[in-house]
Design a protein around this motif. Structure first.
Motif, PDB file in Angstrom:
ATOM      1  N   TRP B 294      36.162  54.410  46.776  1.00 34.96           N
ATOM      2  CA  TRP B 294      35.859  52.982  46.904  1.00 34.96           C
ATOM      3  C   TRP B 294      37.038  52.196  46.368  1.00 34.96           C
ATOM      4  O   TRP B 294      37.203  52.033  45.167  1.00 34.96           O
ATOM      5  N   GLN B 295      37.852  51.695  47.297  1.00 35.28           N
ATOM      6  CA  GLN B 295      39.063  50.997  46.914  1.00 35.28           C
ATOM      7  C   GLN B 295      38.987  49.548  47.318  1.00 35.28           C
ATOM      8  O   GLN B 295      38.583  49.231  48.415  1.00 35.28           O
ATOM      9  N   GLU B 296      39.388  48.700  46.406  1.00 36.47           N
ATOM     10  CA  GLU B 296      39.505  47.292  46.793  1.00 36.47           C
ATOM     11  C   GLU B 296      40.708  46.686  46.096  1.00 36.47           C
ATOM     12  O   GLU B 296      41.276  47.301  45.211  1.00 36.47           O
ATOM     13  N   ASP B 297      41.067  45.500  46.489  1.00 33.59           N
ATOM     14  CA  ASP B 297      42.212  44.865  45.838  1.00 33.59           C
ATOM     15  C   ASP B 297      41.848  44.509  44.408  1.00 33.59           C
ATOM     16  O   ASP B 297      40.737  44.081  44.128  1.00 33.59           O
ATOM     17  N   GLU B 298      42.821  44.678  43.527  1.00 30.51           N
ATOM     18  CA  GLU B 298      42.569  44.306  42.139  1.00 30.51           C
ATOM     19  C   GLU B 298      42.468  42.795  42.032  1.00 30.51           C
ATOM     20  O   GLU B 298      43.093  42.069  42.800  1.00 30.51           O
TER      21      GLU B 298
END
Lengths: 273, 432
Positions: B294-298
């Motif tokens: 689960w990757q999203e922009d910081e």
């Protein structure tokens, strides 16, 4: 009433009633009943424990959930958690995302649900589950989240007036490359953190807290798990006020050994989840 | 590696810039409003205009589906394989249309000969399908985009607690979240639409059901009845208060149909769910695979002095380069602990917002003049302790100020440094 289910019992609700009372309901489109657990209230009585701990809980030998935590007994049946705090637990879906897996039969896409569960008063859990239907993934993740519920210790920043509102000391949790640090904050600060850890801290019942995060915080799964690990540490850390000697008590298995010998028949085989 | 860009961030400030405001009482929660990420510009709506790959003719899909494929075959001797497996035929055509302008289709597609027709002739045509790697990738891409689009819509619907609708079946004016309304329909009116978590575009679904009922049409068997009472009695008796699984008009409301375009949902249902099996790792924690996908922009961090936002490390470099303010060095030099750093940040933020120099407290009419003043007077330094060491600066000046979430306690850092130093020395002594 014209709208009531016709006699013949076809309107039986499948699936237990969740904490929001919304997860039940027959699945439409003629897709079969799914694996239901009967009507709401009856589901409680239907629980047949398969672990020793489950049996003790079911028969009321264990008074509080905290007794289980005191002896660090592993909880393998989510009904145990439901028994004690089920009614105050609220679940929240953090994310539903598609995942792909290469299998012999080709590429499979599935839904992955990240769920957090907590009662905003000292208990928090996290779960993740994949399935082809969103509802099944969420339901599975809730069960895993319940199994992972840990107690949360709250403390004070300064004066010990009113209820505990922040973490008792600085605690750190790590998962993957992400490291999360929780730092006590004065009353009224609120939770100073990114959105995902904020939800977890709120659900755990922490009102004020600073956070400090290191590593790839874009990996939100690890970020959430690191926060959970940090929250769990609040009871792991022995602060000076806990140094007082406490009398040793018997562990439940020992105390109720006779009862278990008489009443518990270990069930063989895997339980269907 | 993802490129991180400095982006302009608009500080959502109160409309009046009031430099004379020296009062310390709250001016309401401040927030940063960041420029929105590039969301989907295309939406996979029901009706879409598709333009032919080779000429200017356009078609409205899905109605003109057959017309379109006939046109392609007759006029251009061209065929697209498995159109039902394409998430968005119009986007697909748009892509290939521009692609064929740079490279002739003969080079990409396969030449096929049709079956012998009635008059004995055979036609040669070009076939485009997923045997072409580029085409396969395009299809997967479109499928993925559509799935994410549907999931995003579902997330919005799940989190929205201000859904309001008059019940289709009773006098209740419902306000709350859609899942609860669907439960109301299921429990009180026995209208079974499926688990709320599996549904998407709920508003449209409810509109469609309402339309059918008002037109006196049964939801399940589509028969028309004389009046509402007869209709309701029919639906109750025949247990038709649910959606017909064979009715494809309702497919778009169920998430399972977005998983693999073109695959029948029954087929997906029959696939075993345990392929991605449970994994129990070393600490006994049972999970479903890993947590790291689960990757999203910081969350972006905003500069203390200007509107630039980026990652924390980039902002530290920026403040050093553009303003001559080396935050890390200053904190280590003055050995600030975590709480002191928090106070300084909140203090500076407040001063900058109200138009005062954090160092000398001079009032400036706007942000530009403020930065100019600080530059000229060399005031990009750590302000004096008595200015910021007050308990009010424990409270964040800005809501969701991610700068505060990256502070490191210098005491702890120094302690850690000493510890590693000691361990190193011990090892060196030991190895002699």
């Amino acid at each position: 009433m014209a709208d009531a289910a016709p006699a013949g019992g076809r309107g039986a609700f499948r699936g237990g009633f969740g904490s929001r009372g919304g997860r039940g309901g027959q699945r439409g489109r003629g897709r079969g009943r799914g694996r239901g657990r009967g009507r709401g209230k009856e589901a409680e009585k239907e629980w047949i424990p398969i672990t020793k701990l489950g049996r003790l809980v079911r028969d009321g030998k264990i008074r509080t959930l905290e007794e289980i935590y005191l002896f660090s007994l592993p909880i393998k049946e989510f009904e145990i958690i439901d028994f004690f705090i089920g009614s105050s637990l609220k679940d929240e879906v953090l994310k539903i995302m598609p995942v792909q897996k290469q299998t012999r039969a080709g590429q499979r896409t599935r839904f992955k649900a990240f769920v957090a569960i907590g009662d905003s008063n000292g208990h928090i859990g996290l779960g993740v589950k994949c399935s082809k239907e969103v509802a099944t993934a969420i339901r599975g993740a809730i069960i895993l989240a319940k199994l992972s519920v840990v107690p949360v210790r709250r403390g004070y920043w300064g004066n010990k007036i009113g209820k505990p509102h922040t973490v008792p000391c600085k605690v750190t949790g790590k998962c993957g490359s992400v490291q999360v640090r929780l730092i006590p904050a004065p009353r009224g600060t609120g939770i100073v953190s990114a959105p995902v850890p904020k939800k977890l801290l709120q659900m755990a019942g922490i009102e004020d807290c600073y956070t400090s995060a290191r590593g790839s915080t874009g990996t939100l799964g690890n970020f959430a798990k690191a926060t959970y690990a940090a929250i769990a540490k609040t009871y792991a850390y022995l602060t000076p006020d806990l140094w007082k000697e406490m009398p040793l008590t018997k562990a439940p298995y020992q105390e109720f050994a006779d009862f278990l010998a008489k009443n518990h028949r270990p069930v063989g085989g895997q339980r269907e989840s | 590696m993802r490129n991180v860009f400095f982006c302009e961030c608009l500080c959502a400030m109160n409309s009046d810039w009031n430099p004379d405001r020296k009062d310390m009482d709250a001016f309401g929660p401040l927030t940063f409003s960041h420029s929105s990420k590039n969301a989907f510009h295309r939406i996979f709506k029901d009706e879409k205009i598709a333009s032919c790959l080779f000429c200017t003719k356009t078609f409205v899909l899905p109605q003109d589906k057959t017309l379109f494929s006939t046109h392609l075959f007759r006029c251009h001797q061209f065929k697209i394989a498995d159109t039902e497996k394409i998430a968005s035929v119009s986007m697909y055509c748009e892509y290939w249309r521009s692609r064929f302008q740079t490279e002739p289709p003969e080079k990409i597609c396969s030449r096929m000969i049709s079956d012998t027709r009635d008059d004995g002739s055979r036609v040669s045509f070009l076939l485009l399908g997923d045997f072409v790697p580029e085409d396969k990738k395009l299809r997967e891409d479109l499928q993925n985009k559509q799935l994410r689009w549907a999931l995003r819509q579902q997330t919005i619907e799940r989190e929205d607690k201000s859904f309001s609708r008059g019940c289709l079946m009773c006098r209740l004016q419902f306000i709350g979240c859609r899942a609860d309304y669907l439960c109301h329909l299921s429990l009180l009116h026995n209208l079974q639409l499926g688990r709320p978590e599996n549904l998407v575009f709920v508003d449209e679904l409810l509109d469609l059901i309402e339309l059918k009922i008002r037109s006196l049409q049964c939801l399940f068997c589509s028969k028309i009845f004389k009046n509402q009472i007869v209709l309701k009695e029919h639906m109750r008796k025949k247990q038709h208060k649910k959606i017909n699984p064979k009715d494809t008009e309702f497919d778009k409301f169920y998430m399972i149909n977005y998983l693999e375009v073109g695959k029948d949902w029954r087929q997906i249902q029959n696939e075993p769910d345990d392929e991605l099996s449970n994994v129990e790792n070393s600490d006994g924690y049972v999970s479903d695979g890993d947590w790291s996908d689960w990757q999203e922009d910081e969350d972006p961090v905003v500069c203390l002095f200007c509107d630039i936002s980026s990652t924390f490390d980039n902002i530290l470099s920026h403040m050093n380069d553009a303003h001559g303010f080396d935050f890390t060095r200053i904190c280590v030099e003055t050995v600030m602990d975590f709480y002191q750093q928090v106070k300084v940040v909140n203090y500076v933020r407040r001063q900058v917002y109200t138009g005062h120099c954090p160092c000398c407290n001079e009032t400036l009419p706007n942000r530009e003049k403020l930065l100019e003043h600080m530059n000229v007077k060399n005031h990009f330094v750590m302000p004096q302790k008595q200015l910021w060491d007050h308990p009010e600066y424990f409270f964040p000046t800005y809501e969701n100020d991610s700068f505060l979430c990256h502070l490191n306690d210098c005491h702890d850092d120094i302690a850690e440094l000493h510890l590693t130093q000691q361990m190193k020395e011990k090892c060196q002594v030991g190895s002699c």
